[in-house]
Design a protein around this motif. Structure first.
Motif, PDB file in Angstrom:
ATOM      1  N   ASP A  86      14.860  42.562 -18.202  1.00 53.89           N
ATOM      2  CA  ASP A  86      14.336  41.715 -17.133  1.00 53.89           C
ATOM      3  C   ASP A  86      13.033  42.290 -16.572  1.00 53.89           C
ATOM      4  OD1 ASP A  86      16.479  40.041 -17.455  1.00 53.89           O
ATOM      5  OD2 ASP A  86      17.608  40.831 -15.751  1.00 53.89           O
ATOM      6  N   GLU A  99      15.630  43.058 -27.023  1.00 56.41           N
ATOM      7  CA  GLU A  99      16.422  41.901 -27.453  1.00 56.41           C
ATOM      8  C   GLU A  99      17.041  42.158 -28.828  1.00 56.41           C
ATOM      9  OE1 GLU A  99      15.943  37.869 -26.235  1.00 56.41           O
ATOM     10  OE2 GLU A  99      13.822  38.222 -25.829  1.00 56.41           O
ATOM     11  N   GLU A 150      18.842  35.930 -18.677  1.00 55.66           N
ATOM     12  CA  GLU A 150      18.351  36.754 -17.572  1.00 55.66           C
ATOM     13  C   GLU A 150      19.539  37.347 -16.816  1.00 55.66           C
ATOM     14  OE1 GLU A 150      15.453  36.347 -13.638  1.00 55.66           O
ATOM     15  OE2 GLU A 150      15.749  34.641 -15.004  1.00 55.66           O
ATOM     16  N   GLY A 151      19.416  38.599 -16.440  1.00 52.48           N
ATOM     17  CA  GLY A 151      20.464  39.274 -15.702  1.00 52.48           C
ATOM     18  C   GLY A 151      21.422  40.068 -16.578  1.00 52.48           C
ATOM     19  N   ARG A 206      10.218  41.879 -19.118  1.00 51.61           N
ATOM     20  CA  ARG A 206       9.771  40.470 -19.171  1.00 51.61           C
ATOM     21  C   ARG A 206       8.873  40.125 -17.990  1.00 51.61           C
ATOM     22  NH1 ARG A 206      15.425  37.371 -20.749  1.00 51.61           N
ATOM     23  NH2 ARG A 206      15.168  37.403 -23.032  1.00 51.61           N
ATOM     24  N   ARG A 207       9.196  40.666 -16.800  1.00 55.36           N
ATOM     25  CA  ARG A 207       8.367  40.362 -15.634  1.00 55.36           C
ATOM     26  C   ARG A 207       6.948  40.874 -15.841  1.00 55.36           C
ATOM     27  NH1 ARG A 207      13.208  41.116 -12.718  1.00 55.36           N
ATOM     28  NH2 ARG A 207      12.857  43.372 -12.515  1.00 55.36           N
TER      29      ARG A 207
END
Length: 871
Positions: free
Chosen positions: A435, A528, A428-429, A438-439
């Protein structure tokens, strides 16, 4: 009328025809399927069910399959049983095939040919052993051998005349050998390798040079060294074969290293087998020298140890440098412990790098590079600046990777998953877009949970669930009992599917939410995968430097393993020079000593001096069987191997003049498949020694001539001994039961008698395992036969015959006349059991019924019986 193959079967047959000689794994969804003869062979080899699918030419089509997720274990079984496997994958999305029409077949093609020498998967390889693919060719009477381990990138070549092929294959133990000479099949099979017959065009030297230049992106190979036509042919054949089996996706190969002739101790196949250097005679690793001394803590270190034991160096400066490193680490216990603790956390970077280069790697391979470089930097910082040259060179190769390590640290989670397609490996980050995606994906799960609660309340069904599968996506599920409540609200709940016990519905809101969630999931995986490709490219850009770091870690690991062995076992640094000395003070056999220690027994150390002034000496060793002659012979050979491999040795002191060749003829075995008796094998191996050994060789011979008649055997052994002394002029240990040969010590310069001491006591022979100067006058064979468990009548008869023969020999009588005079053996009935009055009396005693006086009387009675029955 004949059956017309379906489009799918027509595709299968076309791919199968294009890949002869291999089983075809044909991808169909989650399975690799096999048909026809492939299915029959695979089902038998894998012990799986053989089924049928349709017909072809009026006959049912045999079929079997294996799950894609478990394919590696099946591949390993097939490869070990001698099969080659072609992997045909779906090369397009099935949805694209459907767009072309209902009868269209998903495009498939072979993406890889799996063979014994081209494995890269971790589960298919032995972590502590190399997996070599070799190629041998003869061009105008000039031979060359090339070999590569595509799982590590190691690539080597050497000049190799045909007579040297067997010893080199024994050293390398390749899994597969490429050749265009079918006459080598038996020789290659004897080395335990599979032979792949290539067309002679694959060994064209000009084409080979062009392939190598293209592989390394150079216009000329001069920067890598000067290679002969045969060497270029062998290397070119390997590259050509890799292009074919990997379908153009070449592994990351290091520049070829040309091994020079004479750079290593020459050890032939028979000697390796007899001395059990890397493999025991039983076939396994346990019981070998390698197993006894392997204290490496990394897989690359273990592979380096096997290479060093298999090819001990003849470079005095290099041997001394390696001994310096061992001495420094063995003398600093704290440093050694710290280094070995750090090394134990180092993964196999070589193989991770190779998988990434072939695009078969995953997130854990990225993490392996990160961990290896991180630990490498810590190890380099721990090594002192005044460390020996070997350690300083290694430390230099471990630094300079800070930027790459920082990138991998930022990008990867601590424990990544195995496969990139699973996602979840990017920290993360690291990527803002990821990010955010994913949220959305993760919050969607919470929304689904809230929606389920709302629907349950609206329908009045507490057990209502929202579920998901790959066919329907998200759906609302309830039992048939409660389904009527939802059917009563058709504007709200839309029926999707009815099963035996469940009814499934959906809603407009649920479908819209599913679209958003699914898009977020796919988008996150897409991001990813892009991150993975970016990190993989960053690693491959520094592949050469990472490879150097991996080799440096292996070098430190091996030096540390040798140091741990030296300090833990009391081994000493040998003195190695250019003389022809061979002096061992208190030498021990490392494998036998280890086995004895497990039984809480000690090993008897022995001296050996094969130097008589400035002349190499030969020891003629006599003594009984089981006294330890073979152990003594082997331990001195192993000490030479260990010394030149860079290790300390099991002795109080050792002075060894460089050994150029090591030959061993110990033990007995036949070769019935090639029509060779035990004696023939013995003579062939002895001939090889006498024809090849030079004056820097070390030769150990045991029981030459024992496979034939007494006088033939003695004559051969006598002549062999004279040849070693006069022609070969080498250092040698010659064990024999022909006591007549001890007379040679007075006739031949440099020949000395030695014997393994025994002691006789009350008819028993006690083995002292001590080697002393002098000659034995007996072999004690009858005593050894008794210890082995021969019937007492046979042992007694053997003593009678032996006494008669020895008596006749002293009286100069003919042996046959003595034998004729001996009465023949008669099998006697077993003797009747002897009376045992003491035992009988004791059996009749009931201790609890005895009074004190009766007990005392019984003691006197038993004492009297004991004295009467004493012999």
């Amino acid at each position: 009328m004949t059956d017309q193959p379906t489009p799918m079967m027509a595709q299968y047959l076309a791919i199968r025809e294009a890949n002869p000689g291999a089983l075809l794994f044909y991808r169909m969804g989650d399975f690799y399927e096999m048909f026809f003869d492939d299915a029959v062979a695979a089902a038998a080899a894998l012990d799986i069910a053989l089924t049928k699918r349709g017909t072809h030419l009026g006959e049912p089509i045999p079929m079997c399959g294996v799950p894609v997720h478990a394919a590696e274990s099946y591949l390993l079984t097939l490869i070990r049983k001698g099969f080659r496997v072609a992997i045909a994958e779906q090369t397009e999305d099935p949805a694209e095939a459907k767009k072309r029409g209902s009868k269209s077949v998903v495009a498939r093609d072979v993406v890889r040919l799996v063979t014994p020498g081209t494995l890269t998967e971790e589960s298919l390889l032995e972590a502590r052993r190399h997996n070599y693919l070799a190629a041998f060719v003869v061009v105008r009477d000039e031979g060359a051998l090339a070999w590569v381990d595509i799982s590590t990138g190691a690539f080597s070549v050497m000049d190799c005349p045909l007579p040297r092929l067997a010893p080199e294959l024994a050293r390398l133990a390749p899994r597969e050998v490429l050749s265009c000479d079918t006459g080598l099949e038996d020789l290659i099979a004897e080395a335990g390798a599979a032979m792949t017959d290539l067309h002679a065009s694959a060994f064209d030297s000009g084409a080979g040079a062009r392939r190598l230049c293209a592989l390394y992106g150079v216009e000329t190979l001069d920067g890598f060294g000067t290679f002969t036509r045969a060497e270029l042919s062998a290397m070119g054949a390997i590259v050509d074969y890799l292009e074919m089996t990997q379908k153009g996706r070449l592994p990351l190969l290091r520049p070829p290293l040309r091994e020079r002739a004479g750079g290593a101790m020459q050890i032939d196949a028979a000697t390796r087998r007899n001395l059990e250097l890397t493999q025991a005679l039983s076939g396994g690793r346990e019981g070998s020298l390698l197993a006894a001394i392997d204290r490496t803590v990394t897989a690359p270190g273990a592979r380096l140890l096997e290479r060093r034991i298999g090819a001990p160096s003849r470079d005095l400066a290099l041997i001394a440098a390696r001994h310096d490193a061992v001495a420094a680490l063995s003398g600093d216990a704290r440093l050694l412990a710290d280094l070995r603790a750090a090394l134990s956390r180092v993964p196999d970077m070589d193989r991770a790098l190779s998988r990434l280069a072939l695009d078969r790697g995953g997130p854990r391979d990225l993490a392996a590079i990160r961990a290896g470089l991180t630990q490498g930097a810590a190890i380099a910082a721990r090594l002192p600046g005044d460390a020996p040259q070997v350690l300083r060179d290694a430390a230099r190769d471990l630094v300079g990777h800070d930027d790459l390590v920082a990138l991998l640290d930022q990008a990867l989670v601590a424990e990544p998953p195995l496969l990139a397609r699973d996602g979840g490996f990017v920290a993360e980050g690291f990527d803002a877009d990821l990010d955010q995606t994913r949220r959305l994906r993760d919050e969607g799960r919470g929304v689904i949970a809230g929606m389920q609660a709302d629907y349950a309340a609206q329908a009045g069904i507490p057990g209502l669930k929202i579920k998901h599968n790959n066919v329907l996506g998200y759906f609302i599920e309830t039992t048939t009992t409660h389904a009527e409540r939802m059917r009563a609200m058709p504007d709200r709940f839309i029926h999707r599917q009815t099963t035996a016990n469940q009814i499934r519905f959906t809603t407009v809101e649920l479908s819209e939410l599913e679209t958003r969630i699914l898009n977020a999931r796919d988008r996150a995986l897409e991001i990813e995968r892009a991150v993975f490709d970016r990190l993989r490219a960053a690693i491959l850009d520094r592949a050469a430097l990472i490879g150097q770091a991996a080799r440096a870690l292996a070098e430190i690991d091996l030096a540390g393993a040798f140091a741990d062995l030296a300090s833990g076992e009391g081994w000493v640094r040998p003195r190695i020079d250019d003389s022809r000395a061979f002096v061992i003070d208190g030498g021990r056999h490392p494998v036998v000593e280890r086995a004895l220690r497990r039984k809480a027994e000690s090993f008897v150390a022995n001296d050996c001096d094969l130097t008589k002034g400035t002349t190499p000496a030969i020891w003629l060793l006599t003594g009984p069987n089981m006294a330890g002659k073979s152990t003594f012979l082997r331990q001195n050979a192993l000490i030479a191997v260990l010394a030149q491999a860079g290790a300390f040795v099991p002795a109080r002191a050792a002075h060894i003049g460089l050994v150029s060749q090591l030959f061993s003829r110990v033990g007995a075995a036949d070769d019935l498949a090639r029509g060779r008796s035990t004696f023939m094998v013995e003579m062939v191996e002895t001939a090889a020694i006498l024809n090849q050994a030079d004056d820097r060789a070390l030769v150990i011979l045991d029981e030459i001539g024992r496979g034939t008649s007494t006088w033939d055997g003695l004559s051969i052994a006598w002549a062999v001994m004279e040849h070693l002394q006069a022609a070969n002029r080498c250092r040698a240990l010659f064990a024999t039961h022909y006591h007549e040969m001890t007379a040679l010590s007075a006739k031949l310069d440099g020949v000395e008698n030695a014997t393994v001491a025994v002691r006789e006591w009350e008819g028993e022979v006690i083995f002292l395992h001590e080697v002393r100067k002098g000659a034995a006058d007996r072999s004690y064979g009858v005593q050894v036969a008794r210890l082995a468990g021969l019937p007492a009548s046979v042992v007694d008869r053997a003593r009678t015959v032996l006494d008669a023969l020895e008596s006749g020999e002293r009286q100069s009588a003919r042996p046959m006349a003595l034998i004729d005079d001996l009465p023949l053996f008669r099998a006697a009935p077993p003797p009747a059991p002897k009376a045992r009055p003491l035992d009988d009396r004791l059996k009749a005693v009931h201790p609890d019924a005895l009074s004190p006086r009766e007990a005392l009387d019984l003691i006197y009675e038993l004492k009297a019986l004991s004295e009467e029955t004493r012999p």
